[in-house]
Write a protein that holds these residues in place. Structure first.
Motif, mmCIF file in Angstrom:
data_model
loop_
_atom_site.group_PDB
_atom_site.id
_atom_site.type_symbol
_atom_site.label_atom_id
_atom_site.label_comp_id
_atom_site.label_asym_id
_atom_site.label_seq_id
_atom_site.Cartn_x
_atom_site.Cartn_y
_atom_site.Cartn_z
ATOM 1 N N ASP B 71 -4.042 -1.926 -9.040
ATOM 2 C CA ASP B 71 -3.679 -3.278 -8.630
ATOM 3 C C ASP B 71 -4.750 -3.862 -7.700
ATOM 4 O O ASP B 71 -4.958 -3.346 -6.597
ATOM 5 C CB ASP B 71 -2.327 -3.206 -7.910
ATOM 6 N N ARG B 73 -4.731 -6.299 -5.834
ATOM 7 C CA ARG B 73 -4.221 -6.853 -4.585
ATOM 8 C C ARG B 73 -4.131 -5.792 -3.507
ATOM 9 O O ARG B 73 -4.193 -6.115 -2.317
ATOM 10 C CB ARG B 73 -2.814 -7.440 -4.783
ATOM 11 N N ILE B 74 -3.905 -4.531 -3.908
ATOM 12 C CA ILE B 74 -3.633 -3.516 -2.886
ATOM 13 C C ILE B 74 -4.561 -2.320 -2.943
ATOM 14 O O ILE B 74 -4.508 -1.461 -2.073
ATOM 15 C CB ILE B 74 -2.162 -3.032 -2.955
ATOM 16 N N SER B 106 -0.944 -12.559 -16.623
ATOM 17 C CA SER B 106 0.019 -13.634 -16.473
ATOM 18 C C SER B 106 0.522 -13.617 -15.041
ATOM 19 O O SER B 106 1.136 -12.642 -14.641
ATOM 20 C CB SER B 106 1.169 -13.412 -17.448
ATOM 21 N N GLU B 124 -0.810 -14.066 -6.749
ATOM 22 C CA GLU B 124 0.049 -13.161 -5.984
ATOM 23 C C GLU B 124 0.819 -12.170 -6.862
ATOM 24 O O GLU B 124 1.257 -11.133 -6.376
ATOM 25 C CB GLU B 124 1.023 -13.956 -5.116
ATOM 26 N N THR B 125 1.010 -12.491 -8.147
ATOM 27 C CA THR B 125 1.540 -11.464 -9.050
ATOM 28 C C THR B 125 0.482 -11.184 -10.099
ATOM 29 O O THR B 125 -0.149 -12.102 -10.609
ATOM 30 C CB THR B 125 2.831 -11.882 -9.769
ATOM 31 N N VAL B 126 0.291 -9.925 -10.405
ATOM 32 C CA VAL B 126 -0.717 -9.515 -11.378
ATOM 33 C C VAL B 126 -0.003 -8.772 -12.496
ATOM 34 O O VAL B 126 0.402 -7.626 -12.335
ATOM 35 C CB VAL B 126 -1.777 -8.612 -10.720
ATOM 36 N N LYS B 127 0.205 -9.478 -13.615
ATOM 37 C CA LYS B 127 0.908 -8.857 -14.741
ATOM 38 C C LYS B 127 -0.061 -8.750 -15.910
ATOM 39 O O LYS B 127 -0.364 -9.734 -16.568
ATOM 40 C CB LYS B 127 2.130 -9.694 -15.124
ATOM 41 N N PHE B 193 -3.127 -16.026 -2.728
ATOM 42 C CA PHE B 193 -1.690 -15.881 -2.521
ATOM 43 C C PHE B 193 -1.122 -17.210 -2.057
ATOM 44 O O PHE B 193 -1.379 -17.654 -0.944
ATOM 45 C CB PHE B 193 -1.397 -14.804 -1.477
ATOM 46 N N ARG B 195 2.090 -18.103 -1.491
ATOM 47 C CA ARG B 195 3.278 -18.221 -0.659
ATOM 48 C C ARG B 195 3.375 -17.230 0.488
ATOM 49 O O ARG B 195 3.812 -17.573 1.579
ATOM 50 C CB ARG B 195 4.536 -18.023 -1.525
ATOM 51 N N PHE B 196 3.013 -15.962 0.221
ATOM 52 C CA PHE B 196 3.516 -14.931 1.115
ATOM 53 C C PHE B 196 2.604 -14.608 2.294
ATOM 54 O O PHE B 196 3.038 -14.412 3.397
ATOM 55 C CB PHE B 196 3.786 -13.654 0.336
#
Lengths: 273, 269
Positions: B71, B73-74, B106, B124-127, B193, B195-196
């Motif tokens: 991922d 993001r992390i 997506s 912020e979401t990685v699909k 990101f 929102r968070f």
């Protein structure tokens, strides 16, 4: 005199038990209630409208239901055999069925990968018909099923055991076939236990994290990709922290509560009849 | 605190105050080791016999090849995999590599180009729709071993420690060499990101440098100092090399003046 004393002893026990019970209730209820009420209804509504959240909730509910339906088809016959037949190794088999409950669920995921992985026996077999288990809905379903089907089997077995075996024998002497006896006598009499076992299985399936995480992270679902709710909550927590994870956690708890309170109500209403 | 990307320490610990205190979480750090980004694989991986540092992206683009990433993001290995693919586009003069290797996401992961530099924006979401993703790169190793992945982006040390095959990428791509620092710097991965997060972390391509610091609020500073001394000393360095992890010839400090005196004298030797 002695009556009073025994009543008082009984009472001090009641008090102690009540205090202990209260402590436990607080332990269970405080986190649940605090989490549910930590998000305002508006935040919860916005969270539900978040596309990744509702597709995740839907995936979780449907995959859990699918696992439970498969579990009913294959688990109820097994439960019936365990309740009615005597055979060598039965005790061992019964212990074996409960193994998924006691092993760590990450280990369960690894065990499944070791059998359903692309290079392994069942993985190859299913591969021939185009079913793979890594990052697919099928992977979510088997992971959920593995860890939750013991609840259904155990509860169904007890339900069949509670059915008077003479009822089945009477049906047979009146000319009913084994199939007719099962479907028209045993199953209707045992349905409540099977139903509550199914509800337990569904609940357990939907809450599964460890085994699903190893087999299936984001899976194709409704034209997009989705992950199960427990993983989504953990993902929000890891990537963005407590504030981002909390509304999703509240929502998931709330939805689970509504579904299972409703289902238990149905099962208990059956009890009174 | 030991991290696989030195930029994390100033980004997240400098300037951030420990609650109820005027101290920052850290105000110095030491760069001590490096690594090389490449592809871990096994002998069962598809096209294992033909993959090499010249055709790796061609192999990863094939529809029957399963590619794993962590991922972005992390996990540092995740955003570095994106950097490597973008650097490969420049190196091979083929601007389809990133998309062919990573496939669609997506919502989409977008690249904007500006005067030869590239910014990869991660939502912020990685699909992922093509690649198989897990949170951290080590979580992909089991899937490699079970045959459900053919290749995964991984650090050389991790691949070799696990007895896996390792496809080396050209040094212009693998983020290992200081000689190509300018080239690496052309690529940035930006967390977009909405929102968070209060900050949107941004990672500029640079040679991989592992770094450590001792937080100002560490409960056992002395034990931490001893550990750092061990790690930077001859014994620690030998452990690293035995684990296939290249160390820096000379560990370097950022803000050396803020370091504990014991470490200052250690680095001067």
């Amino acid at each position: 005199m002695s009556r009073v004393r025994s009543w008082m002893r009984h009472d001090s026990m009641s008090v102690v038990f009540a205090i202990l019970a209260m402590l436990l209730l607080v332990f269970i209820l405080a986190p649940v209630v605090k989490t549910v009420f930590s998000s305002s209804p508006g935040t919860l509504w916005d969270t539900l409208r978040d596309e990744s959240v509702y597709s995740s909730v839907l995936l979780t509910v449907l995959a859990g239901l699918l696992a439970t339906l498969i579990g009913i088809v294959v688990g109820v016959p097994l439960a019936y055999l365990l309740a009615r037949r005597q055979f060598r190794g039965k005790r061992f088999l019964e212990a074996l069925i409960d193994v998924p409950i006691v092993i760590p669920h990450s280990a369960a995921g690894i065990a499944l990968l070791f059998v359903f992985g692309r290079q392994f026996l069942l993985g190859k077999l299913f591969g021939h018909v185009g079913i793979t288990f890594v990052d697919t809905l099928a992977g979510v379903v088997i992971a959920m099923m593995f860890v939750s089907v013991p609840f259904l089997i155990d509860s169904s077995k007890d339900a069949f055991k509670a059915v008077d075996v003479r009822m089945e024998k009477v049906a047979r002497t009146l000319g009913a076939s084994p199939w007719q006896t099962f479907f028209r006598v045993s199953l209707p009499l045992a349905w409540r236990g099977i139903f509550s076992g199914s509800v337990m299985m569904w609940a357990r399936a939907m809450s599964e994290f460890g085994a699903v995480l190893i087999l299936a992270y984001y899976v194709p679902f409704l034209g997009d990709r989705a992950t199960v709710a427990p993983i989504l909550v953990a993902d929000r927590f890891t990537a963005f922290g407590l504030d981002a994870a909390l509304p999703v956690a509240s929502l998931v708890i709330l939805i689970s509560l509504v579904i299972f309170v409703a289902l238990r109500y149905i099962a208990l209403r059956g009890d009174k009849q | 605190m030991v991290v696989a990307d030195q930029s994390l320490l100033p980004m997240l610990m400098y300037g951030n105050k420990v609650p109820d205190s005027t101290d920052e979480y850290a105000n110095w750090y030491i760069r001590f080791a490096t690594n090389r980004l490449g592809l871990a694989y096994t002998s069962q991986s598809k096209y294992a016999a033909e993959i090499g540092s010249a055709n790796w992206y061609e192999v990863l683009s094939r529809p029957d090849v399963k590619v794993g990433i962590s991922d972005p993001r992390i996990d540092s290995c995740g955003y570095r995999a994106f950097m490597a693919c973008q650097l490969a586009e420049d190196y091979y003069s083929d601007n389809t590599i990133l998309e062919r290797v990573m496939g669609d996401f997506s919502p989409p992961i977008t690249v904007s180009d500006n005067l030869g530099s590239h910014v990869i924006a991660v939502p912020e979401t990685v699909k992922p729709k093509k690649v198989i993703m897990r949170g951290y790169s080590v979580q992909l190793l089991g899937l490699l071993e079970s045959g459900d992945l053919d290749y995964s982006f991984e650090y050389e040390s991790v691949a070799k420690q696990h007895g896996l095959g390792f496809v080396e990428l050209p040094a212009e791509i693998d983020l290992s060499s200081r000689d190509f620092a300018d080239r690496y710097g052309q690529v940035t991965v930006k967390m977009d990101f909405q929102r968070f997060a209060s900050i949107d972390p941004e990672f500029r391509g640079e040679p991989i440098q592992y770094a450590l610091t001792i937080p100002t609020n560490a409960p056992h500073t002395n034990a931490a100092l001893q550990f750092v001394e061990f790690l930077l000393g001859a014994d620690g360095q030998r452990v690293f090399l035995e684990s296939y992890q290249p160390t820096l010839d000379l560990p370097e400090a950022d803000n050396p003046a803020n370091m504990p005196a014991r470490l200052q004298s250690l680095l001067e030797q």
